[in-house]
Design an enzyme around this catalytic site. Sequence first.
Site, mmCIF file in Angstrom:
data_model
loop_
_atom_site.group_PDB
_atom_site.id
_atom_site.type_symbol
_atom_site.label_atom_id
_atom_site.label_comp_id
_atom_site.label_asym_id
_atom_site.label_seq_id
_atom_site.Cartn_x
_atom_site.Cartn_y
_atom_site.Cartn_z
ATOM 1 N N ASP A 1 -0.989 0.784 8.028
ATOM 2 C CA ASP A 1 -0.104 0.818 9.194
ATOM 3 C C ASP A 1 0.758 2.082 9.203
ATOM 4 O OD1 ASP A 1 1.887 0.288 7.324
ATOM 5 O OD2 ASP A 1 2.291 -1.733 8.049
ATOM 6 N N HIS A 9 3.087 -5.412 11.113
ATOM 7 C CA HIS A 9 3.918 -6.558 11.518
ATOM 8 C C HIS A 9 3.462 -7.139 12.855
ATOM 9 C CE1 HIS A 9 6.371 -5.363 8.137
ATOM 10 N NE2 HIS A 9 6.418 -4.156 8.648
ATOM 11 N N ASP A 39 -0.275 -0.811 2.072
ATOM 12 C CA ASP A 39 1.056 -0.721 2.661
ATOM 13 C C ASP A 39 2.038 -0.220 1.620
ATOM 14 O OD1 ASP A 39 2.937 -0.849 4.677
ATOM 15 O OD2 ASP A 39 2.950 -3.023 4.833
ATOM 16 N N GLY A 40 3.111 0.344 2.116
ATOM 17 C CA GLY A 40 4.232 0.758 1.285
ATOM 18 C C GLY A 40 5.484 0.137 1.852
ATOM 19 N N GLU A 92 3.537 4.541 1.174
ATOM 20 C CA GLU A 92 2.363 4.347 2.032
ATOM 21 C C GLU A 92 1.189 5.206 1.562
ATOM 22 O OE1 GLU A 92 2.001 2.257 4.588
ATOM 23 O OE2 GLU A 92 3.964 1.913 5.500
ATOM 24 N N ASP A 117 1.641 -5.915 2.955
ATOM 25 C CA ASP A 117 3.086 -5.768 3.075
ATOM 26 C C ASP A 117 3.800 -6.625 2.036
ATOM 27 O OD1 ASP A 117 5.549 -4.861 4.568
ATOM 28 O OD2 ASP A 117 5.717 -7.033 4.840
#
Length: 173
Positions: free
Chosen positions: A91, A149, A23-24, A65, A159
């Site tokens: 994501d 999320h 994740d970023g 990301e 995250d």
Amino acid sequence: SSSLAYLSPSAIPSSERITIYTDGACESNGTRRAMAGVGVYFGSSDRRNISEPLFGIKQTNQRAEMTAVIRALEIVNDDKRPPLHVVIKSDSNYTVRGYSDWLPNWKKNGWLTYSKQPVKNSDLWKQLDAALSYARRRSHVDLIWVKGHAGNPGNEAADRLAVAGILKTRSPY
């Protein structure tokens, strides 16, 4: 080896499979004050987990990301005996679709989009392409989109690592 092409991912023993979440995160995305972080989650208390700032002048969520996927692949690629099957879950629709749907044409068209504009983040797309190509010579690699999320524990952990990476000390060098 080429024999991997004949193995269904479900036929690979779980000891030879690894799932990595990436994740970023970016505060003030799209502004001059933007600061981004990178998160890579291999598992609870795994020493390979990454939480770091995004380095470079361009601080955007998309760059963070992409960098997270590149960092995950760097770790897999440095492994002396990589697993037979690597699953990277992100994501970032931009990263996953960009790699699977757009990258081949960008390369063919000299890093120009369909409308003949330079591809944004081409520096990272080239790094991602090289890292994935190398990894795929050694392992079966899937890059899969997951909904962010949405309560997925691996995605939520990645995250948290990315958000924490925003706050880590940055060196000007």
